[in-house]
Design an enzyme around this catalytic site. Structure first.
Site, PDB file in Angstrom:
ATOM      1  N   ASP A 259      -4.437  -3.998  -4.222  1.00 52.81           N
ATOM      2  CA  ASP A 259      -5.530  -4.811  -3.655  1.00 52.81           C
ATOM      3  C   ASP A 259      -6.166  -4.069  -2.480  1.00 52.81           C
ATOM      4  O   ASP A 259      -7.370  -4.178  -2.239  1.00 52.81           O
ATOM      5  CB  ASP A 259      -5.008  -6.164  -3.157  1.00 52.81           C
ATOM      6  CG  ASP A 259      -4.632  -7.092  -4.309  1.00 52.81           C
ATOM      7  OD1 ASP A 259      -5.220  -6.969  -5.392  1.00 52.81           O
ATOM      8  OD2 ASP A 259      -3.741  -7.935  -4.107  1.00 52.81           O
TER       9      ASP A 259
ATOM     10  N   LYS B 210       3.463 -12.490  -5.315  1.00 52.03           N
ATOM     11  CA  LYS B 210       3.217 -11.179  -4.698  1.00 52.03           C
ATOM     12  C   LYS B 210       4.194 -10.867  -3.565  1.00 52.03           C
ATOM     13  O   LYS B 210       4.523  -9.718  -3.320  1.00 52.03           O
ATOM     14  CB  LYS B 210       1.776 -11.095  -4.186  1.00 52.03           C
ATOM     15  CG  LYS B 210       0.748 -11.023  -5.299  1.00 52.03           C
ATOM     16  CD  LYS B 210      -0.645 -10.824  -4.742  1.00 52.03           C
ATOM     17  CE  LYS B 210      -1.664 -10.775  -5.863  1.00 52.03           C
ATOM     18  NZ  LYS B 210      -3.012 -10.467  -5.387  1.00 52.03           N
TER      19      LYS B 210
END
Ligand code: ATR
Length: 284
Positions: free
Chosen positions: A106, A70
């Site tokens: 997220d 990420k």
């Protein structure tokens, strides 16, 4: 039916055997009647740069990015959504005719879980956050972005909590931030008013789920909502403790589903059916 025009979506990370994303996204593709397919692309660290180049070369529509990439994908992208840039982590890449943009769903995924599943409004509230790793960063940015009034970051490694505090303070000077080292005596002495507790640590995750929650019942009792990002088992010892004192609890499945919905929307402009995803998750 796959044909010449089928668009390709996918997931990059390593390892990927346990990811639910391919099943979730392919189910949504079928339900919405889209000519797409979502594939799993496990990439070894030394293949990451080539893997990102392949998105352009092969004309993939977009990918999700998961652990451990990420943060590492950022240098290979053409542009970043401002919130993903602040957070320094990307979980969704959109390919617009060879231009790769990184997003982090997220953040929205966490906010939607609190609002839609927990009926919780973040603005003006006080939260206690356990952990200071990647998931905690996303949660902390989500809370600050939505106007939390006060955030206490508690971590086993105190330095990491202070580092996150410093980063957050730079972007959100209006939020009251504090840190503490994770310890039961410290938490037992907690007396400040509290609305929300979020545990981002793997404590309580299968197979070691029979652990005593680190937060004492007297502290849990003060909150209106307790979130444990672990979803296997669905009810961790922390969530059991919350239920015991009559406090609403949510596990991390909602965040997983909502971040996926937000990613799917970025690629297709359409929203998967949440209940259908919930049914799928129950069946695996
Ligand atoms: P993630 O992406 O899931 O957040 P991570 O970045 O590795 O994963 O972060 C894990 C977090 O859980 C960290 O805050 C870690 O604490 P440290 O910073 O001290 O490493 C915390 N953590 C992991 N195992 C833990 C344990 N057994 N007890 C308490 N905290 C733990």
């Amino acid at each position: 039916m796959v044909d010449q025009k089928t668009g390709v979506l996918g997931l990059i990370g390593y390892p990927l055997e346990h990811s639910l994303s391919p099943r979730l996204h392919n189910q949504a593709i079928v339900e919405l009647g889209l000519n797409l397919v979502y594939l799993s692309f496990p990439l070894k660290p030394e293949q990451l740069e080539d893997g990102i180049r392949a998105i352009r070369a092969l004309g993939l529509r977009g990918v999700n990015v998961t652990i451990p990439y990420k943060e590492r994908v950022l240098p290979y992208l053409d542009q970043l959504d401002p919130l993903a840039a602040k957070l320094g982590a990307v979980n969704t890449i959109v390919n617009n005719q060879g231009l790769l943009t990184g997003y982090n769903t997220d953040i929205n995924g966490f906010c939607r879980m609190l609002e839609e599943d927990g009926g919780f409004r973040i603005r003006g509230k006080r939260a206690l956050l356990l952990g200071a790793g990647g998931a905690a960063r996303a949660v902390a940015f989500a809370l600050c972005q939505q106007g939390i009034a006060a955030l206490m970051i508690i971590n086993r490694t105190a330095d990491k909590a202070r580092h996150l505090q410093k980063t957050l303070h730079g972007y959100y000077p209006g939020v009251r931030l504090a840190t503490a080292k994770l310890s039961r005596p410290e938490l037992t002495a907690w007396s400040d008013p509290l609305d929300l507790i979020v545990d981002t640590t793997p404590v309580g995750m299968a197979p070691q789920f029979e652990v005593e929650p680190v937060i004492p019942l007297e502290v849990i009792r003060q909150a209106h909502l307790v979130v444990d990002l672990v979803y296997n088992p669905p009810e961790t010892s922390l969530l059991r403790a919350a239920a015991q004192v009559g406090v609403q609890g949510l596990n991390g499945m909602g965040m997983l589903l909502y971040q996926g919905i937000e990613a799917f929307k970025l690629w297709t402009g359409q929203e998967p059916e949440l209940n259908s995803w919930r049914e799928l998750v129950k069946s695996v």
